[in-house]
Write a protein that holds these residues in place. Structure first.
Motif, PDB file in Angstrom:
ATOM      1  N   ALA A 307       0.818  -1.211   0.000  1.00 25.89           N
ATOM      2  CA  ALA A 307       0.000   0.000   0.000  1.00 25.89           C
ATOM      3  C   ALA A 307       0.848   1.256   0.000  1.00 25.89           C
ATOM      4  O   ALA A 307       0.355   2.347  -0.337  1.00 25.89           O
ATOM      5  CB  ALA A 307      -0.920   0.001   1.219  1.00 25.89           C
ATOM      6  N   ALA A 308       2.128   1.157   0.353  1.00 23.17           N
ATOM      7  CA  ALA A 308       2.987   2.338   0.391  1.00 23.17           C
ATOM      8  C   ALA A 308       3.389   2.796  -1.003  1.00 23.17           C
ATOM      9  O   ALA A 308       3.749   3.963  -1.207  1.00 23.17           O
ATOM     10  CB  ALA A 308       4.238   2.046   1.220  1.00 23.17           C
ATOM     11  N   VAL A 309       3.340   1.894  -1.975  1.00 22.58           N
ATOM     12  CA  VAL A 309       3.812   2.205  -3.327  1.00 22.58           C
ATOM     13  C   VAL A 309       2.734   2.970  -4.088  1.00 22.58           C
ATOM     14  O   VAL A 309       1.588   2.528  -4.180  1.00 22.58           O
ATOM     15  CB  VAL A 309       4.188   0.922  -4.080  1.00 22.58           C
ATOM     16  CG1 VAL A 309       4.696   1.260  -5.473  1.00 22.58           C
ATOM     17  CG2 VAL A 309       5.231   0.133  -3.300  1.00 22.58           C
ATOM     18  N   GLN A 310       3.104   4.134  -4.616  1.00 22.13           N
ATOM     19  CA  GLN A 310       2.218   4.962  -5.417  1.00 22.13           C
ATOM     20  C   GLN A 310       2.721   4.983  -6.865  1.00 22.13           C
ATOM     21  O   GLN A 310       3.890   4.712  -7.128  1.00 22.13           O
ATOM     22  CB  GLN A 310       2.180   6.393  -4.871  1.00 22.13           C
ATOM     23  CG  GLN A 310       1.782   6.488  -3.402  1.00 22.13           C
ATOM     24  CD  GLN A 310       0.351   6.046  -3.172  1.00 22.13           C
ATOM     25  OE1 GLN A 310      -0.590   6.631  -3.719  1.00 22.13           O
ATOM     26  NE2 GLN A 310       0.172   5.012  -2.360  1.00 22.13           N
ATOM     27  N   GLN A 311       1.818   5.290  -7.777  1.00 22.52           N
ATOM     28  CA  GLN A 311       2.173   5.344  -9.188  1.00 22.52           C
ATOM     29  C   GLN A 311       2.025   6.759  -9.712  1.00 22.52           C
ATOM     30  O   GLN A 311       1.009   7.416  -9.468  1.00 22.52           O
ATOM     31  CB  GLN A 311       1.297   4.386 -10.011  1.00 22.52           C
ATOM     32  CG  GLN A 311       1.441   2.921  -9.643  1.00 22.52           C
ATOM     33  CD  GLN A 311       2.837   2.386  -9.908  1.00 22.52           C
ATOM     34  OE1 GLN A 311       3.489   2.799 -10.861  1.00 22.52           O
ATOM     35  NE2 GLN A 311       3.286   1.468  -9.051  1.00 22.52           N
ATOM     36  N   VAL A 318       7.378   6.426  -3.361  1.00 21.25           N
ATOM     37  CA  VAL A 318       6.845   6.337  -2.005  1.00 21.25           C
ATOM     38  C   VAL A 318       7.121   7.655  -1.290  1.00 21.25           C
ATOM     39  O   VAL A 318       7.964   8.451  -1.722  1.00 21.25           O
ATOM     40  CB  VAL A 318       7.495   5.171  -1.208  1.00 21.25           C
ATOM     41  CG1 VAL A 318       7.177   3.833  -1.844  1.00 21.25           C
ATOM     42  CG2 VAL A 318       8.993   5.376  -1.083  1.00 21.25           C
ATOM     43  N   TYR A 319       6.392   7.874  -0.191  1.00 24.15           N
ATOM     44  CA  TYR A 319       6.640   9.031   0.672  1.00 24.15           C
ATOM     45  C   TYR A 319       7.502   8.561   1.845  1.00 24.15           C
ATOM     46  O   TYR A 319       7.071   7.724   2.646  1.00 24.15           O
ATOM     47  CB  TYR A 319       5.335   9.625   1.186  1.00 24.15           C
ATOM     48  CG  TYR A 319       4.565  10.386   0.136  1.00 24.15           C
ATOM     49  CD1 TYR A 319       4.944  11.677  -0.227  1.00 24.15           C
ATOM     50  CD2 TYR A 319       3.449   9.820  -0.473  1.00 24.15           C
ATOM     51  CE1 TYR A 319       4.230  12.382  -1.183  1.00 24.15           C
ATOM     52  CE2 TYR A 319       2.735  10.519  -1.433  1.00 24.15           C
ATOM     53  CZ  TYR A 319       3.139  11.803  -1.789  1.00 24.15           C
ATOM     54  OH  TYR A 319       2.427  12.501  -2.730  1.00 24.15           O
ATOM     55  N   VAL A 355       8.347   4.801   5.765  1.00 20.39           N
ATOM     56  CA  VAL A 355       7.553   5.219   4.615  1.00 20.39           C
ATOM     57  C   VAL A 355       6.085   5.271   5.008  1.00 20.39           C
ATOM     58  O   VAL A 355       5.636   4.546   5.906  1.00 20.39           O
ATOM     59  CB  VAL A 355       7.748   4.261   3.420  1.00 20.39           C
ATOM     60  CG1 VAL A 355       9.183   4.288   2.929  1.00 20.39           C
ATOM     61  CG2 VAL A 355       7.335   2.839   3.795  1.00 20.39           C
ATOM     62  N   VAL A 356       5.341   6.118   4.343  1.00 22.53           N
ATOM     63  CA  VAL A 356       3.908   6.262   4.599  1.00 22.53           C
ATOM     64  C   VAL A 356       3.167   5.146   3.869  1.00 22.53           C
ATOM     65  O   VAL A 356       3.364   4.943   2.669  1.00 22.53           O
ATOM     66  CB  VAL A 356       3.402   7.639   4.119  1.00 22.53           C
ATOM     67  CG1 VAL A 356       1.896   7.751   4.344  1.00 22.53           C
ATOM     68  CG2 VAL A 356       4.139   8.755   4.851  1.00 22.53           C
TER      69      VAL A 356
END
Length: 391
Positions: A307-311, A318-319, A355-356
């Motif tokens: 869930a931490a991985v953003q696209q 990641v944040y 990481v967020v």
């Protein structure tokens, strides 16, 4: 008279200019009230872990039985008894049904009687030959008589052999009246009911018998993985895991059996076959399952919650929470795989960084955050899911 208005206008202009300058000086001198800083954004965060991580190749496949037998009759006759229950586990040699044996028993009895008759005649002919030979030596019997008797003995010996063959054929037909399981397996739906006439030409036979344990899985992977799989097979057994289509249930754990001898050029894939003991019988012929081939194990893999991985436009990111001021930084990352809710990081992060994992939609680079813990983190997860679902 004309100088009066001109003088008045000049005085007004000078007065306005002086007032403007004074206002500017006052505004520069007056201290500005600073804006209050915005409160930190609450988020849920997690630490980047370093541990042993398995690397899987994933594909979809179909469960295939090693053996499947349609139980057919080899003779024609009325089905007088069915000895199995549909869906029952049976073993090789078990009697599953019986055909009326009386006509075939009668044929065997008749063949046996014919053999006994010819056997008696053979014994008599051999006795006569035994008497004629000494008489011929003394001149009391002709050579023609002896030769004729020898021929009769040979003829009866052949008749006895023929009768024995007929007996064996009748015994085989009689054995066919009992339909036995050819393999260990599970019976399917019965196609013919007791009391009906069964024939060798019946399209569906009596019942379908399928081997369940062990069982195999045929699945596909991209052809680009072929060299790596070959290298791993050369080292030893390669583990394959079978999962349900929703990836929630592990069905069984088996071993790669073989790689097909051709690559499908149309799809650019290779077919592989794995074998499973299927002790719990969670794999069933025809079932579609997800296959995971264990290619290797990464000893110090870095993982974070998926869930931490953003696209973004430039790929995955990641944040990262900076420990100095609790602000977040956008960090590009390379993802090696995502499995069981965990993302394996190929590059971009270090072990121990924070990481967020929830609340990213309220963040941008530089935003200060406060990390929620325990029950507050669970509630934030639920609230985040609801807010993201709203249009």
């Amino acid at each position: 008279m004309r100088k009066g208005p001109l003088v008045l206008a000049a005085v007004l202009i000078v007065t306005i200019s002086a007032a403007s300058v004074a206002w500017r000086r006052q505004s520069r001198a007056a201290p500005t009230k600073e804006e209050a800083p915005s409160p930190p954004t609450p988020v849920v965060a997690a630490t980047v872990d370093a541990h042993t991580v398995p690397i899987y190749l994933r594909g979809m496949g179909t469960v295939i039985a090693f053996n499947n037998v349609v139980l057919r009759s080899q003779i024609t006759g009325p089905l007088i008894k069915v000895s199995f229950v549909q869906g029952q586990t049976v073993h090789k040699g078990d009697v599953l049904a019986e055909i009326d044996p009386r006509p075939y028993q009668a044929q065997l009895d008749q063949a046996t009687a014919n053999r006994d008759r010819d056997q008696a005649q053979l014994i008599n002919a051999q006795a006569n030959l035994g008497r004629y030979v000494p008489l011929q030596a003394k001149g009391f019997a002709t050579g023609q008589l002896v030769d004729t008797q020898k021929a009769q003995v040979a003829q009866l010996e052949a008749a006895v052999k023929s009768d024995q063959a007929v007996i064996e054929n009748a015994q085989v037909n009689l054995s066919y009246t009992k339909l036995r399981a050819a393999i260990d397996g599970v019976t399917g739906i019965r196609q013919i009911d007791e009391g009906n006439i069964i024939h060798p030409t019946d399209a569906n036979g009596l019942v379908d018998l399928t081997q369940i344990q062990p069982i195999s899985l045929i699945f596909t992977l991209p052809q680009t993985t072929f060299p790596e799989i070959q290298q791993e097979m050369a080292k030893g057994p390669v583990k394959v895991l079978a999962y349900s289509q929703d990836e929630k249930i592990k069905l069984d754990e088996g071993e790669l059996l073989l790689i097909d001898n051709q690559i499908n050029q149309t799809t650019g894939t290779i077919r592989l076959r794995a074998t499973f003991s299927n002790a719990q019988r969670l794999l069933w012929p025809g079932e579609l399952v997800n296959a995971r081939l264990l290619l290797k194990t990464e000893p110090d893999g870095l993982t974070i919650a998926a869930a931490a991985v953003q696209q973004g436009p430039k790929g995955s990111y990641v944040y990262v929470v900076m420990p100095a001021d609790q602000s977040v930084q956008v960090r590009p990352v390379q993802i090696a795989q995502i499995s069981d809710g965990q993302a394996l990081i190929a590059s971009g992060l270090k072990a121990g960084e924070t990481v967020v994992v929830d609340g990213q939609y309220r963040l941008q680079s530089g935003t200060r955050v406060t990390i929620l813990q325990g029950q507050a983190a669970q509630e934030a997860n639920m609230q985040s899911a609801v807010e993201q679902a709203l249009p």
